[in-house]
Design a protein around this motif. Structure first.
Motif, mmCIF file in Angstrom:
data_model
loop_
_atom_site.group_PDB
_atom_site.id
_atom_site.type_symbol
_atom_site.label_atom_id
_atom_site.label_comp_id
_atom_site.label_asym_id
_atom_site.label_seq_id
_atom_site.Cartn_x
_atom_site.Cartn_y
_atom_site.Cartn_z
ATOM 1 N N UNK A 69 -9.265 6.541 -0.601
ATOM 2 C CA UNK A 69 -7.738 6.264 -0.326
ATOM 3 C C UNK A 69 -7.008 7.402 -0.676
ATOM 4 N N UNK A 70 -7.261 8.104 -1.826
ATOM 5 C CA UNK A 70 -6.525 9.482 -2.258
ATOM 6 C C UNK A 70 -7.046 10.742 -1.747
ATOM 7 N N UNK A 71 -8.239 10.981 -2.342
ATOM 8 C CA UNK A 71 -8.927 12.273 -2.123
ATOM 9 C C UNK A 71 -9.355 12.664 -0.837
ATOM 10 N N UNK A 72 -10.008 11.770 -0.238
ATOM 11 C CA UNK A 72 -10.294 11.779 1.489
ATOM 12 C C UNK A 72 -9.313 11.985 2.070
ATOM 13 N N UNK A 73 -7.910 11.612 1.779
ATOM 14 C CA UNK A 73 -6.783 11.752 2.530
ATOM 15 C C UNK A 73 -5.845 12.806 2.292
ATOM 16 N N UNK A 74 -6.131 13.555 1.243
ATOM 17 C CA UNK A 74 -5.581 14.769 0.845
ATOM 18 C C UNK A 74 -5.376 15.689 1.999
ATOM 19 N N UNK A 75 -4.217 16.335 2.240
ATOM 20 C CA UNK A 75 -4.257 17.538 3.202
ATOM 21 C C UNK A 75 -3.146 18.588 2.589
#
Length: 332
Positions: A326-332
């Motif tokens: 939810x956080x790291x994989x969606x970090x842009x």
């Protein structure tokens, strides 16, 4: 820093201090959750035959009492005899070690320093230490009884406790909370079942091997090795000291045979049995497991060591679902 951020920071500080002050209460609560999950695994299997949950819980508790009574009748008399033998053999082990030290010139200086290390002034506080250990054992027994009672209450109606946690979650995160709870339950139940089978296998194989080698106190040593399987990395190594010291009384050759037996069984359990049993749940890295045991052991003592791995199992699932996806994989 505006007022809102300051309020959030103060709230986090207060919550941290509150959690630290209530750490023993939270430890008992988490231990109750682990016991409840352990009870829930056979209860769900019995419910597939149409039994209501209270009846299934009663059947599981009855089977545990009957099985425990049978095991006590079969093993306790022999264990009692072997514990008495252990008390009689400890001086022999000490004298054997002293003779080894006396025959080695490199260790003679260490032997000469022993009387000063164990002077009367150092031994005097031993009585208060024993009283402290006894008080800690009584406190641990009370905590275990509370864990058991809470576990029975939880497993009677797990749905209500689950809905309470979901209701306490903000609406946007409730779907994620359901998923986290389901996967934590699956992972923890699989880990408990796998470790129980692994510990039982280690106990039986160690008992068989020590009996075939005609090592002293085979049953007691095997029981210690089986129980300490629940404390990976540290437990099996510490458990090996008892059969090794008992084998030393017979001969150095027997001690070497016992050491080889324990090395084979430890590697079999660590690299074959446990990965097979836990392949569908979580795969804990040895470094993570060891650091968790050391950290919680330093903070909470023996209960922290025992509950470190179940806690890591739950945290690993939560980290993967929430922090990573939810956080790291969606970090842009």
């Amino acid at each position: 820093m505006n007022a809102r951020n300051l309020l959030i920071l103060l709230t986090l500080v207060v919550l941290t201090l509150l959690i630290w002050e209530l750490r023993w209460v939270l430890l008992v609560l988490f231990g109750a959750v682990v016991l409840a999950v352990a009870l829930d695994v056979p209860i769900q299997k019995l419910q597939r035959f149409g039994l209501p949950r209270p009846v299934a819980l009663a059947v599981v508790l009855l089977l545990l009492v009957l099985g425990g009574s049978l095991v006590l009748q079969l093993l306790v008399p022999e264990l009692f005899v072997q514990v008495q033998e252990l008390g009689a053999l400890v001086p022999s082990v000490v004298s054997k070690l002293k003779s080894i030290v006396a025959n080695d010139p490199r260790l003679q200086s260490f032997e000469q320093r022993l009387p000063t290390q164990f002077s009367w002034d150092r031994i005097q506080p031993l009585g208060s230490q024993i009283l402290g250990v006894a008080g800690g054992a009584a406190n641990g027994l009370v905590q275990l009884l509370l864990m058991s009672l809470l576990a029975v209450l939880m497993v009677l109606d797990p749905g209500s406790h689950r809905r309470m946690l979901i209701a306490a979650t903000p609406r946007p995160g409730r779907a994620m909370m359901k998923r986290v709870l389901d996967q934590c339950r699956t992972a923890l139940g699989g880990w408990l079942a796998g470790m129980t089978l692994s510990a039982t296998s280690v106990f039986l194989l160690t008992w068989l091997g020590l009996t075939l080698l005609k090592a002293p106190l085979a049953l007691l040593s095997a029981l210690v090795c089986g129980l300490l399987t629940f404390v990976p990395t540290i437990g099996p190594t510490a458990a090996t000291l008892l059969p090794l010291s008992m084998a030393l009384l017979v001969s150095p050759g027997l001690m070497l045979q016992v050491l080889l037996l324990r090395l084979v069984l430890q590697n079999l359990e660590a690299f074959v049995l446990t990965p097979i049993l836990l392949r569908r749940t979580v795969n804990l890295l040895p470094t993570v497991a060891l650091m968790a045991q050391l950290s919680l052991g330093a903070l909470l003592g023996l209960p922290g060591v025992l509950l470190a791995l179940p806690l890591v199992v739950v945290l690993q699932v939560g980290m993967e679902l929430v922090v990573v996806r939810q956080i790291m994989d969606r970090w842009t």
